[in-house]
Design a protein around this motif. Structure first.
Motif, PDB file in Angstrom:
ATOM      1  N   GLY A 215       0.887  -1.064  -0.066  1.00  0.00           N
ATOM      2  CA  GLY A 215      -0.081   0.209   0.049  1.00  0.00           C
ATOM      3  C   GLY A 215       0.801   1.471   0.064  1.00  0.00           C
ATOM      4  O   GLY A 215       0.262   2.381  -0.023  1.00  0.00           O
ATOM      5  N   ARG A 216       2.266   1.271   0.207  1.00  0.00           N
ATOM      6  CA  ARG A 216       3.054   2.200   0.111  1.00  0.00           C
ATOM      7  C   ARG A 216       2.875   3.133   1.218  1.00  0.00           C
ATOM      8  O   ARG A 216       3.239   4.443   1.053  1.00  0.00           O
ATOM      9  CB  ARG A 216       2.933   3.097  -1.065  1.00  0.00           C
ATOM     10  CG  ARG A 216       3.458   2.137  -2.341  1.00  0.00           C
ATOM     11  CD  ARG A 216       3.249   2.788  -3.794  1.00  0.00           C
ATOM     12  NE  ARG A 216       3.787   2.198  -4.927  1.00  0.00           N
ATOM     13  CZ  ARG A 216       3.046   1.230  -5.473  1.00  0.00           C
ATOM     14  NH1 ARG A 216       1.738   0.944  -5.125  1.00  0.00           N
ATOM     15  NH2 ARG A 216       3.493   0.608  -6.316  1.00  0.00           N
ATOM     16  N   SER A 217       2.406   2.887   2.154  1.00  0.00           N
ATOM     17  CA  SER A 217       2.176   3.399   3.487  1.00  0.00           C
ATOM     18  C   SER A 217       2.237   2.775   4.699  1.00  0.00           C
ATOM     19  O   SER A 217       1.489   1.659   4.630  1.00  0.00           O
ATOM     20  CB  SER A 217       0.870   4.482   3.323  1.00  0.00           C
ATOM     21  OG  SER A 217      -0.260   3.746   3.412  1.00  0.00           O
ATOM     22  N   LEU A 218       2.452   3.262   5.819  1.00  0.00           N
ATOM     23  CA  LEU A 218       2.444   2.373   7.005  1.00  0.00           C
ATOM     24  C   LEU A 218       1.467   3.305   7.941  1.00  0.00           C
ATOM     25  O   LEU A 218       1.662   4.621   8.134  1.00  0.00           O
ATOM     26  CB  LEU A 218       3.855   2.596   8.005  1.00  0.00           C
ATOM     27  CG  LEU A 218       4.064   1.818   9.071  1.00  0.00           C
ATOM     28  CD1 LEU A 218       5.334   1.269   9.240  1.00  0.00           C
ATOM     29  CD2 LEU A 218       3.485   2.518  10.472  1.00  0.00           C
ATOM     30  N   ARG A 219       0.253   2.690   8.237  1.00  0.00           N
ATOM     31  CA  ARG A 219      -0.665   3.268   9.223  1.00  0.00           C
ATOM     32  C   ARG A 219      -0.559   2.894  10.599  1.00  0.00           C
ATOM     33  O   ARG A 219      -0.236   1.701  10.772  1.00  0.00           O
ATOM     34  CB  ARG A 219      -2.083   2.869   8.525  1.00  0.00           C
ATOM     35  CG  ARG A 219      -2.522   3.321   7.480  1.00  0.00           C
ATOM     36  CD  ARG A 219      -3.822   3.110   6.870  1.00  0.00           C
ATOM     37  NE  ARG A 219      -3.806   1.525   6.780  1.00  0.00           N
ATOM     38  CZ  ARG A 219      -5.001   0.779   6.500  1.00  0.00           C
ATOM     39  NH1 ARG A 219      -6.175   1.497   6.572  1.00  0.00           N
ATOM     40  NH2 ARG A 219      -4.848  -0.431   6.144  1.00  0.00           N
ATOM     41  N   VAL A 220      -0.595   4.041  11.487  1.00  0.00           N
ATOM     42  CA  VAL A 220      -0.132   3.695  12.966  1.00  0.00           C
ATOM     43  C   VAL A 220      -1.126   2.790  13.557  1.00  0.00           C
ATOM     44  O   VAL A 220      -0.526   1.756  14.498  1.00  0.00           O
ATOM     45  CB  VAL A 220      -0.120   4.976  13.847  1.00  0.00           C
ATOM     46  CG1 VAL A 220       0.195   4.870  15.048  1.00  0.00           C
ATOM     47  CG2 VAL A 220       0.975   5.997  12.831  1.00  0.00           C
ATOM     48  N   LEU A 221      -2.293   2.944  13.615  1.00  0.00           N
ATOM     49  CA  LEU A 221      -3.343   2.211  14.231  1.00  0.00           C
ATOM     50  C   LEU A 221      -3.304   0.569  13.914  1.00  0.00           C
ATOM     51  O   LEU A 221      -3.230  -0.203  14.835  1.00  0.00           O
ATOM     52  CB  LEU A 221      -4.838   2.660  14.125  1.00  0.00           C
ATOM     53  CG  LEU A 221      -5.157   3.951  14.790  1.00  0.00           C
ATOM     54  CD1 LEU A 221      -6.588   4.133  14.641  1.00  0.00           C
ATOM     55  CD2 LEU A 221      -4.865   3.985  16.259  1.00  0.00           C
ATOM     56  N   PRO A 222      -3.400   0.338  12.659  1.00  0.00           N
ATOM     57  CA  PRO A 222      -2.982  -1.105  12.233  1.00  0.00           C
ATOM     58  C   PRO A 222      -1.705  -1.752  12.621  1.00  0.00           C
ATOM     59  O   PRO A 222      -1.327  -3.004  13.120  1.00  0.00           O
ATOM     60  CB  PRO A 222      -3.219  -1.256  10.651  1.00  0.00           C
ATOM     61  CG  PRO A 222      -4.039  -0.227  10.561  1.00  0.00           C
ATOM     62  CD  PRO A 222      -3.758   0.949  11.302  1.00  0.00           C
ATOM     63  N   LEU A 223      -0.521  -0.844  12.831  1.00  0.00           N
ATOM     64  CA  LEU A 223       0.577  -1.313  13.248  1.00  0.00           C
ATOM     65  C   LEU A 223       0.544  -1.492  14.827  1.00  0.00           C
ATOM     66  O   LEU A 223       1.034  -2.542  15.235  1.00  0.00           O
ATOM     67  CB  LEU A 223       1.656  -0.204  13.010  1.00  0.00           C
ATOM     68  CG  LEU A 223       3.016  -0.559  13.738  1.00  0.00           C
ATOM     69  CD1 LEU A 223       3.621  -1.702  12.957  1.00  0.00           C
ATOM     70  CD2 LEU A 223       3.851   0.685  13.202  1.00  0.00           C
ATOM     71  N   LEU A 224      -0.024  -0.702  15.632  1.00  0.00           N
ATOM     72  CA  LEU A 224      -0.243  -0.901  17.056  1.00  0.00           C
ATOM     73  C   LEU A 224      -1.210  -2.414  17.182  1.00  0.00           C
ATOM     74  O   LEU A 224      -0.634  -3.043  18.126  1.00  0.00           O
ATOM     75  CB  LEU A 224      -1.117   0.151  17.717  1.00  0.00           C
ATOM     76  CG  LEU A 224      -0.213   1.441  17.620  1.00  0.00           C
ATOM     77  CD1 LEU A 224      -0.761   2.663  18.231  1.00  0.00           C
ATOM     78  CD2 LEU A 224       1.046   1.409  18.415  1.00  0.00           C
ATOM     79  N   GLY A 225      -2.201  -2.643  16.425  1.00  0.00           N
ATOM     80  CA  GLY A 225      -2.900  -3.687  16.664  1.00  0.00           C
ATOM     81  C   GLY A 225      -1.901  -5.059  16.169  1.00  0.00           C
ATOM     82  O   GLY A 225      -2.094  -5.831  16.890  1.00  0.00           O
ATOM     83  N   THR A 226      -1.170  -4.907  15.180  1.00  0.00           N
ATOM     84  CA  THR A 226      -0.423  -5.986  14.975  1.00  0.00           C
ATOM     85  C   THR A 226       0.817  -6.338  15.952  1.00  0.00           C
ATOM     86  O   THR A 226       1.069  -7.214  16.261  1.00  0.00           O
ATOM     87  CB  THR A 226       0.513  -5.743  13.606  1.00  0.00           C
ATOM     88  OG1 THR A 226      -0.433  -5.589  12.808  1.00  0.00           O
ATOM     89  CG2 THR A 226       1.482  -6.646  13.059  1.00  0.00           C
ATOM     90  N   ILE A 227       1.141  -5.004  16.508  1.00  0.00           N
ATOM     91  CA  ILE A 227       2.290  -5.199  17.795  1.00  0.00           C
ATOM     92  C   ILE A 227       1.601  -6.018  18.985  1.00  0.00           C
ATOM     93  O   ILE A 227       2.346  -6.748  19.482  1.00  0.00           O
ATOM     94  CB  ILE A 227       2.839  -3.984  18.083  1.00  0.00           C
ATOM     95  CG1 ILE A 227       3.782  -3.367  16.943  1.00  0.00           C
ATOM     96  CG2 ILE A 227       3.702  -3.946  19.416  1.00  0.00           C
ATOM     97  CD1 ILE A 227       4.326  -1.819  17.163  1.00  0.00           C
ATOM     98  N   GLY A 228       0.377  -5.489  19.204  1.00  0.00           N
ATOM     99  CA  GLY A 228      -0.533  -6.166  20.191  1.00  0.00           C
ATOM    100  C   GLY A 228      -0.521  -7.491  20.145  1.00  0.00           C
ATOM    101  O   GLY A 228      -0.575  -8.367  20.883  1.00  0.00           O
ATOM    102  N   VAL A 229      -0.796  -7.850  18.895  1.00  0.00           N
ATOM    103  CA  VAL A 229      -0.972  -9.378  18.566  1.00  0.00           C
ATOM    104  C   VAL A 229       0.233 -10.147  18.673  1.00  0.00           C
ATOM    105  O   VAL A 229       0.425 -11.336  18.967  1.00  0.00           O
ATOM    106  CB  VAL A 229      -1.701  -9.758  16.803  1.00  0.00           C
ATOM    107  CG1 VAL A 229      -1.352 -11.029  16.675  1.00  0.00           C
ATOM    108  CG2 VAL A 229      -2.994  -9.312  16.912  1.00  0.00           C
TER     109      VAL A 229
END
Length: 421
Positions: A215-229
């Motif tokens: 997607g050529r961009s890093l979205r913060v909220l999905p990243l935080l969710g991924t880190i949580g998982v």
């Protein structure tokens, strides 16, 4: 001095974001990870020893050198303009790629019991509940010796590569989505069999980075969710592996112990490296840049000394110890100030070149950059670039087979359905 270093990291992060204008820009990710980690050390109170002096200067020097290298790499690659160069395989090549991936998936599913038998053979005399701990212990003990090549042993890494490609190939259709899910679960099972907590963390984070790179961009909220998982899976691993022999008074005590373990894995290396920064010879060098070549030479029968990759433990807090010492354990300890600056400069430039190619839509670059991003994020833990050469080479071979060799063969009659007698 810690507060001043945090402020300097924040300034550097803002400058690099202005330069790169994308959260996926390597210096932004690197400085961001270290900024958050240093803030974590600051907020940890008396859990760790005080962080000061030479170690902080090393961290700041490394971040500056990496950022300068990234800025130079961006300039050499034409700045922030991204001209998409996506090559869409023709229908025959696409079919050939997907048939090949399906064949590999079937092989890995069939090979699962063989892989388990291979890695559990040395732990056959222990009870079931201690099996994973014993397997992990045996792997740690054997980390300094060269083993013989086994095709079955390669299935674990192959499962991870397949999961990454299957995830990338998921186009929204039901059949591709289910294949991706099966491949991801299979990779998680293969990784879990080794008793290593890092495999599932690597898989979860790298899959997210593939999505972000596409997607050529890093979205913060999905990243935080991924880190949580990822942290959740890591916590499960801590309970199953690290705390298998412990008993707790209640759920609260167990949660506290798990939290302390996670905090130690995250920040313990940053604090532990301080001892090495003050005296580089205080701990034996076990993770040199050239370790991959030592392992390769040893596997070919040459008489070379390959030390255990696991370093000695040192106290990082009043009541805790650890044996991880950040990316600089490999760079600063063996190469000093100048060597560290040069290595970080080159690393920043090289990863930025890869980043630019990924932003242009090149599939292999996108997959490989996602793998590199895991190394950047985990730089507070250890060096993952030179030490991971073995896996990176295998991954590149697999990616090139999938996206170069197979499409070429897909244009040949052998890979086409015969429509005429």
């Amino acid at each position: 001095m810690l507060v001043l270093t945090i402020f300097a990291m924040l300034c550097l992060l803002l400058i690099m974001y202005i330069v790169g204008r994308n959260l996926l820009f390597p210096p932004v990710i690197f400085t961001g990870v270290w900024l958050i980690s240093l803030v974590g050390v600051l907020l940890s109170g008396g859990f760790f020893y005080e962080l000061y002096g030479t170690a902080l200067l090393v961290y700041l020097t490394g971040a500056v050198a990496f950022s300068v290298g990234g800025a130079l790499g961006l300039w050499l690659m034409g700045g922030n303009s991204n001209h998409a160069q996506i090559r869409v395989p023709n229908i025959y090549s696409r079919r050939a790629i997907r048939r090949f991936l399906d064949i590999v998936l079937i092989i890995l599913v069939a090979g699962l019991p063989l892989y388990w038998r291979e890695i559990s053979s040395a732990a056959s005399d222990v009870s079931t509940e201690l099996m994973l701990q014993t397997i992990r212990y045996n792997q740690v003990e054997a980390s300094g010796s060269a083993g013989s090549f086994s095709l079955i042993n390669q299935f674990g890494g192959m499962a991870q590569f397949l999961a990454l490609v299957m995830f990338y190939e998921a186009d929204g259709s039901r059949e591709r989505r289910w294949r991706a899910i099966v491949a991801i679960v299979l990779a998680a099972v293969y990784g879990g069999m080794t008793g290593t907590k890092g495999n599932i963390v690597y898989l979860v984070l790298t899959l997210y980075f593939i999505s972000a790179t596409k997607g050529r961009s890093l979205r913060v909220l999905p990243l935080l969710g991924t880190i949580g998982v990822a942290v959740g899976f890591f916590a499960i691993g801590v309970v199953v592996i690290n705390m298998a022999f412990e008993s707790f008074a209640g759920a609260g005590a167990m949660f506290t112990s798990i939290s302390e373990q996670i905090l130690t894995y995250w920040l313990g290396g940053i604090v532990g490296f301080q001892k090495i920064a003050e005296n580089p010879n205080v701990i034996e060098s076990t993770q040199p840049i050239y370790r991959f070549f030592l392992e390769t030479a040893s596997s070919l029968g040459m008489s070379v000394n390959v030390p255990s990759i696991h370093a000695d433990f040192t106290m990082v807090g009043p009541s805790i110890n650890g044996n991880i010492y950040t990316i600089y354990f490999t760079y600063f300890k063996d190469w000093g100030w100048f060597g560290t600056a040069i290595i970080m400069l080159v690393l920043g430039g090289g990863l930025t070149v890869l980043y630019k190619r990924a932003m242009q839509g090149r599939i292999i670059a996108s997959l490989f950059y996602a793998m590199m991003l895991f190394g950047l994020v985990m730089s507070f833990n250890a060096e993952h670039f030179f030490l991971g050469l073995n896996g990176y080479i295998k991954a590149l071979v697999f990616f090139y087979v999938v996206y170069r060799l197979i499409p070429y063969m897909g244009r040949k009659p052998l890979w086409k359905w015969k429509r005429h007698a």
